[in-house]
Design a protein around this motif. Structure first.
Motif, PDB file in Angstrom:
ATOM      1  N   PRO A  64       0.834  -1.196   0.000  1.00  0.00           N
ATOM      2  CA  PRO A  64       0.000   0.000   0.000  1.00  0.00           C
ATOM      3  C   PRO A  64       0.876   1.256   0.000  1.00  0.00           C
ATOM      4  O   PRO A  64       2.005   1.233   0.492  1.00  0.00           O
ATOM      5  CB  PRO A  64      -0.792  -0.113   1.305  1.00  0.00           C
ATOM      6  N   GLN A  65       0.371   2.312  -0.563  1.00  0.00           N
ATOM      7  CA  GLN A  65       1.115   3.576  -0.611  1.00  0.00           C
ATOM      8  C   GLN A  65       1.361   4.071   0.827  1.00  0.00           C
ATOM      9  O   GLN A  65       0.451   4.061   1.650  1.00  0.00           O
ATOM     10  CB  GLN A  65       0.264   4.592  -1.380  1.00  0.00           C
ATOM     11  N   PRO A  66       2.619   4.469   1.161  1.00  0.00           N
ATOM     12  CA  PRO A  66       2.886   4.918   2.530  1.00  0.00           C
ATOM     13  C   PRO A  66       2.054   6.156   2.885  1.00  0.00           C
ATOM     14  O   PRO A  66       1.892   7.052   2.063  1.00  0.00           O
ATOM     15  CB  PRO A  66       4.371   5.278   2.507  1.00  0.00           C
ATOM     16  N   ALA A  67       1.516   6.157   4.131  1.00  0.00           N
ATOM     17  CA  ALA A  67       0.767   7.318   4.600  1.00  0.00           C
ATOM     18  C   ALA A  67       1.728   8.374   5.135  1.00  0.00           C
ATOM     19  O   ALA A  67       1.409   9.559   5.160  1.00  0.00           O
ATOM     20  CB  ALA A  67      -0.208   6.896   5.690  1.00  0.00           C
ATOM     21  N   ALA A  68       2.899   7.960   5.567  1.00  0.00           N
ATOM     22  CA  ALA A  68       3.864   8.911   6.110  1.00  0.00           C
ATOM     23  C   ALA A  68       5.277   8.374   5.962  1.00  0.00           C
ATOM     24  O   ALA A  68       5.496   7.163   5.922  1.00  0.00           O
ATOM     25  CB  ALA A  68       3.570   9.163   7.584  1.00  0.00           C
ATOM     26  N   VAL A  69       6.232   9.308   5.853  1.00  0.00           N
ATOM     27  CA  VAL A  69       7.643   8.949   5.843  1.00  0.00           C
ATOM     28  C   VAL A  69       8.289   9.607   7.057  1.00  0.00           C
ATOM     29  O   VAL A  69       8.110  10.802   7.288  1.00  0.00           O
ATOM     30  CB  VAL A  69       8.334   9.438   4.548  1.00  0.00           C
ATOM     31  N   VAL A  70       8.985   8.817   7.852  1.00  0.00           N
ATOM     32  CA  VAL A  70       9.653   9.340   9.042  1.00  0.00           C
ATOM     33  C   VAL A  70      11.157   9.343   8.795  1.00  0.00           C
ATOM     34  O   VAL A  70      11.739   8.310   8.472  1.00  0.00           O
ATOM     35  CB  VAL A  70       9.329   8.472  10.279  1.00  0.00           C
ATOM     36  N   PHE A  71      11.787  10.509   8.905  1.00  0.00           N
ATOM     37  CA  PHE A  71      13.250  10.593   8.863  1.00  0.00           C
ATOM     38  C   PHE A  71      13.762  10.531  10.290  1.00  0.00           C
ATOM     39  O   PHE A  71      13.452  11.395  11.104  1.00  0.00           O
ATOM     40  CB  PHE A  71      13.712  11.888   8.187  1.00  0.00           C
ATOM     41  N   ASN A  72      14.554   9.515  10.580  1.00  0.00           N
ATOM     42  CA  ASN A  72      15.105   9.362  11.924  1.00  0.00           C
ATOM     43  C   ASN A  72      16.523   9.925  11.969  1.00  0.00           C
ATOM     44  O   ASN A  72      17.167  10.076  10.932  1.00  0.00           O
ATOM     45  CB  ASN A  72      15.091   7.877  12.307  1.00  0.00           C
ATOM     46  N   LYS A  73      16.995  10.226  13.168  1.00  0.00           N
ATOM     47  CA  LYS A  73      18.360  10.732  13.383  1.00  0.00           C
ATOM     48  C   LYS A  73      18.621  12.018  12.607  1.00  0.00           C
ATOM     49  O   LYS A  73      19.664  12.166  11.948  1.00  0.00           O
ATOM     50  CB  LYS A  73      19.383   9.681  12.987  1.00  0.00           C
ATOM     51  N   VAL A  74      17.669  12.958  12.689  1.00  0.00           N
ATOM     52  CA  VAL A  74      17.820  14.226  11.975  1.00  0.00           C
ATOM     53  C   VAL A  74      18.675  15.182  12.808  1.00  0.00           C
ATOM     54  O   VAL A  74      18.469  15.347  14.008  1.00  0.00           O
ATOM     55  CB  VAL A  74      16.431  14.848  11.697  1.00  0.00           C
ATOM     56  N   LEU A  75      19.668  15.806  12.144  1.00  0.00           N
ATOM     57  CA  LEU A  75      20.520  16.808  12.808  1.00  0.00           C
ATOM     58  C   LEU A  75      19.954  18.194  12.498  1.00  0.00           C
ATOM     59  O   LEU A  75      19.404  18.409  11.431  1.00  0.00           O
ATOM     60  CB  LEU A  75      21.954  16.706  12.282  1.00  0.00           C
ATOM     61  N   PRO A  76      20.096  19.165  13.432  1.00  0.00           N
ATOM     62  CA  PRO A  76      19.554  20.505  13.185  1.00  0.00           C
ATOM     63  C   PRO A  76      20.245  21.160  11.986  1.00  0.00           C
ATOM     64  O   PRO A  76      21.476  21.238  11.965  1.00  0.00           O
ATOM     65  CB  PRO A  76      19.881  21.269  14.468  1.00  0.00           C
ATOM     66  N   PRO A  77      19.470  21.630  10.991  1.00  0.00           N
ATOM     67  CA  PRO A  77      20.086  22.244   9.815  1.00  0.00           C
ATOM     68  C   PRO A  77      20.942  23.463  10.164  1.00  0.00           C
ATOM     69  O   PRO A  77      21.916  23.755   9.467  1.00  0.00           O
ATOM     70  CB  PRO A  77      18.885  22.656   8.953  1.00  0.00           C
ATOM     71  N   GLU A  78      20.602  24.152  11.304  1.00  0.00           N
ATOM     72  CA  GLU A  78      21.367  25.360  11.651  1.00  0.00           C
ATOM     73  C   GLU A  78      22.818  25.027  12.048  1.00  0.00           C
ATOM     74  O   GLU A  78      23.654  25.909  12.107  1.00  0.00           O
ATOM     75  CB  GLU A  78      20.659  26.190  12.739  1.00  0.00           C
ATOM     76  N   TRP A  79      23.128  23.772  12.268  1.00  0.00           N
ATOM     77  CA  TRP A  79      24.510  23.388  12.563  1.00  0.00           C
ATOM     78  C   TRP A  79      25.426  23.620  11.357  1.00  0.00           C
ATOM     79  O   TRP A  79      26.640  23.646  11.483  1.00  0.00           O
ATOM     80  CB  TRP A  79      24.605  21.908  12.973  1.00  0.00           C
ATOM     81  N   ALA A  80      24.818  23.749  10.182  1.00  0.00           N
ATOM     82  CA  ALA A  80      25.623  23.910   8.975  1.00  0.00           C
ATOM     83  C   ALA A  80      26.192  25.331   8.852  1.00  0.00           C
ATOM     84  O   ALA A  80      27.076  25.573   8.029  1.00  0.00           O
ATOM     85  CB  ALA A  80      24.794  23.567   7.749  1.00  0.00           C
ATOM     86  N   ALA A  81      25.675  26.260   9.680  1.00  0.00           N
ATOM     87  CA  ALA A  81      26.209  27.631   9.633  1.00  0.00           C
ATOM     88  C   ALA A  81      27.640  27.654  10.180  1.00  0.00           C
ATOM     89  O   ALA A  81      28.029  26.799  10.973  1.00  0.00           O
ATOM     90  CB  ALA A  81      25.317  28.555  10.451  1.00  0.00           C
ATOM     91  N   LYS A  82      28.429  28.651   9.733  1.00  0.00           N
ATOM     92  CA  LYS A  82      29.824  28.744  10.176  1.00  0.00           C
ATOM     93  C   LYS A  82      29.893  28.986  11.685  1.00  0.00           C
ATOM     94  O   LYS A  82      29.106  29.779  12.208  1.00  0.00           O
ATOM     95  CB  LYS A  82      30.506  29.896   9.434  1.00  0.00           C
ATOM     96  N   PRO A  83      30.815  28.342  12.393  1.00  0.00           N
ATOM     97  CA  PRO A  83      30.943  28.592  13.837  1.00  0.00           C
ATOM     98  C   PRO A  83      31.306  30.058  14.088  1.00  0.00           C
ATOM     99  O   PRO A  83      31.981  30.685  13.268  1.00  0.00           O
ATOM    100  CB  PRO A  83      32.096  27.676  14.259  1.00  0.00           C
ATOM    101  N   LYS A  84      30.834  30.567  15.222  1.00  0.00           N
ATOM    102  CA  LYS A  84      31.138  31.960  15.570  1.00  0.00           C
ATOM    103  C   LYS A  84      32.639  32.156  15.765  1.00  0.00           C
ATOM    104  O   LYS A  84      33.344  31.240  16.184  1.00  0.00           O
ATOM    105  CB  LYS A  84      30.392  32.353  16.862  1.00  0.00           C
ATOM    106  N   ARG A  85      33.084  33.378  15.469  1.00  0.00           N
ATOM    107  CA  ARG A  85      34.475  33.722  15.708  1.00  0.00           C
ATOM    108  C   ARG A  85      34.798  33.594  17.200  1.00  0.00           C
ATOM    109  O   ARG A  85      33.936  33.887  18.032  1.00  0.00           O
ATOM    110  CB  ARG A  85      34.688  35.179  15.318  1.00  0.00           C
ATOM    111  N   GLY A  86      35.985  33.171  17.499  1.00  0.00           N
ATOM    112  CA  GLY A  86      36.412  33.094  18.896  1.00  0.00           C
ATOM    113  C   GLY A  86      35.928  31.852  19.594  1.00  0.00           C
ATOM    114  O   GLY A  86      36.160  31.676  20.791  1.00  0.00           O
TER     115      GLY A  86
END
Lengths: 334, 277
Positions: free
Chosen positions: A249-271
């Motif tokens: 049967p066609q899936p009713a939902a897709v669950v992505f497990n072990k998701v990391l926060p996308p904001e982690w991809a931003a450059k680390p702050k100076r210092g």
């Protein structure tokens, strides 16, 4: 009565997600059974049950029962129900029967499907949540009833056992057929005889088994299918196969497990402390890849995935399952 | 170039079985060995890690000196029958083939024996120095490795018995190595322990490869809020839990977590650099 089937590739967290869905339903007052095929008792620890078994039993959560699939026990029940007692007794000690029940992936998948149907029909619960054996990325679960139907009603069986008279003496006549003589040469005579005996016995259960398999197919078709995946390529490829697969049967939902926060991809702050900046950089690269994979999948399949975060503590207890539910909006709505 | 080796890789789903198989094959080929990589299951994993979309029953050269094939059990069965009956390879089999396929579908031991049989047959060919087989999951490895013995016990005499016995000898030989891939997590570690015990009981010795191990992170300061510290917390807790589960595994090679690297061919190439087996 509703059925939810939690499926997907091995190692993506199906058991945990199934337990979380069941927990959230029980919390809302829905009487729920969660059944798992997982052999490592992880669900048992998540539900604080020391010894989870084949029979559904209550958990510390009101309205939530749990059980584990025992494929072999399930097959013995099936055969006792559908074959005459004498034949059933013979089949139950047949080594091929044991092999089908335990080792044949479709055999295990069929047992899981059969158990789910039985629980749905019992009327004891409003919701039955199951996870699937990992074989073939979970697709085996959906094709198993049809394959079992083919096995007991297939051409091979009819041919070996004789279409009209499944008499035992037939068995020894068929060696006269030239094709089977060749088979004999290749496999060795006694092996083929044993197989034929087994098939003859199995054939006595044919009518019951194939009627039951059809019922199960209808139950599976009516259930809600939830596909669990991570952003890694091979689980994703397995998840893709549920879309457009004719026999699931066609899936009713897709669950992505072990998701990391996308904001982690931003450059680390100076210092920032250099060791932490380097650490954020490597995890950020991972988060970015995940987010690309998720977006591409969602666009391609027109779905809005449910995201379950990568938790510091692997959810092995009720407290962690509650945290997981709390941090995964959408999971409770299933 | 090493003496002839047959390496069979097993492991729980999701532990990197195909990636490690591809890495072992790439490494062997890079050392100058004539190498054959075999996928024993229908999964496209090995093909993807070797830069192909799929593999066929007839081997193809995927990179200089590295050949690969995928065992289709129907074709393996047909090839076996042709060899048994001394027929030309492409001679049609007709009803015999469909009967045999039906029996192989019904009796699991036969399919397993034919699949492992193809691997062993290739290892007897002098075309290869190294054969790496991307094998079945840990739950099924023993039924594959034990299939020749089971057949040898079932069949009283004759060619089939002799072949099954020869296969059993090959699998028992020290030139046959078994590799189990695992992650340092509860479920894979439990399953690996079970597989090791089962294999040992059947007289097989396996090497365990711990995959996706995160490096050590030393930070003495205070962990505050924000991505910098959240990522550190996740890493530290993952590191701690991995080291705890790793201690439950026997000594063996370790492979790093490849951050931000998802292309299967890149993963295989990186792992090939890291792997010493």
């Amino acid at each position: 009565v509703r059925g939810i089937i939690v499926t997907g590739a091995g190692g993506v967290g199906k058991t945990t997600i199934a337990a979380a869905i069941a927990l959230s339903a029980a919390d809302r007052g829905i009487s729920t059974l969660v059944s798992t095929v997982d052999p490592a008792n992880r669900l048992a620890s998540a539900l604080e049950l020391s010894d989870i078994g084949d029979d559904p039993r209550p958990t510390p959560i009101a309205g939530l029962d749990a059980c584990m699939l025992d494929a072999s026990a399930s097959w013995h029940r099936v055969i006792r129900r559908h074959a005459p007692p004498e034949t059933a007794a013979r089949l139950e000690v047949n080594p091929y029967f044991e092999a089908i029940a335990n080792r044949f992936p479709a055999g295990q998948a069929y047992a899981a499907a059969e158990q789910m149907a039985t629980y749905l029909e019992s009327g004891r619960w409003d919701l039955v949540v199951v996870d699937t054996p990992p074989a073939d990325g979970g697709l085996d679960f959906f094709s198993a009833p049809r394959r079992i139907r083919r096995l007991v009603g297939g051409r091979l069986l009819r041919w070996i056992t004789g279409a009209r008279l499944p008499g035992r003496r037939r068995l020894y006549q068929f060696t006269a057929a030239p094709a089977l003589r060749l088979v004999d040469t290749v496999l060795g005579g006694p092996l083929l005889e044993e197989v034929a005996e087994f098939l003859l016995d199995l054939r006595t259960a044919h009518d019951g088994l194939s009627r039951r398999a059809r019922q199960i197919e209808r139950r599976l078709a009516a259930a809600t299918v939830v596909v669990v995946t991570t952003a890694e390529p091979s689980p994703l490829a397995e998840a893709e196969r549920f879309f457009g697969a004719g026999h699931a049967p066609q899936p009713a939902a897709v669950v992505f497990n072990k998701v990391l926060p996308p904001e982690w991809a931003a450059k680390p702050k100076r210092g920032a402390p250099p060791e932490l900046a380097a650490n954020l950089e490597r995890w950020g690269a991972e988060a970015l890849l995940q987010s690309h994979a998720r977006t591409a999948f969602a666009t391609r399949r027109g779905v809005d995935p449910i995201e379950v975060p990568w938790l510091e503590e692997a959810p092995t207890g009720l407290a962690e399952l509650a945290v997981l539910l709390d941090r995964s909006p959408g999971l409770a709505d299933l | 170039v090493a003496a002839q080796r047959l390496v069979i890789v097993t492991g729980k789903g999701g532990t990197g079985r195909s990636a490690v198989s591809a890495a072992l094959a790439l490494r062997a080929a890079a050392s100058g060995a004539r190498t054959l990589a075999i996928s024993m299951t229908v999964s496209p994993g090995l093909a993807l890690h070797l830069g192909r979309t799929d593999l066929a029953y007839d081997e193809v050269e995927v990179s200089p000196g590295l050949f690969a094939l995928s065992i289709d059990r129907r074709q393996a069965l047909n090839e076996y029958v042709h060899r048994q009956l001394r027929l030309p390879r492409r001679a049609p089999l007709g009803a015999v083939a469909s009967t045999l396929n039906g029996i192989a579908d019904t009796v699991p031991g036969i399919r397993d024996a034919i699949t492992i049989g193809k691997v062993v047959f290739e290892s007897w060919s002098d075309r290869w120095d190294v054969i790496v087989a991307d094998g079945p999951p840990t739950g099924q490895i023993l039924s594959y490795l034990g299939a020749p013995s089971a057949i040898a016990d079932l069949v009283p005499a004759g060619l089939v018995k002799r072949q099954a016995e020869a296969m059993r000898e090959q699998l028992d030989d020290p030139s046959t190595e078994i590799v189990i891939t695992t992650l340092a997590e509860e479920l894979p570690v439990t399953e690996t322990g079970q597989a090791l015990a089962d294999l040992m009981g059947a007289g097989f010795i396996a090497t365990v490869v711990a995959n996706r191990i995160v490096p050590e992170l030393t930070f003495a300061g205070e962990l505050r809020s924000g991505p910098l510290y959240d990522a550190a917390r996740l890493h530290l807790s993952l590191r701690e839990s991995q080291q705890r589960w790793r201690a439950e595994l026997p000594d063996g090679p370790e492979l790093p977590y490849l951050f931000g690297l998802h292309t299967p061919t890149e993963v295989a190439a990186r792992l090939a650099e890291e792997l010493t087996l």
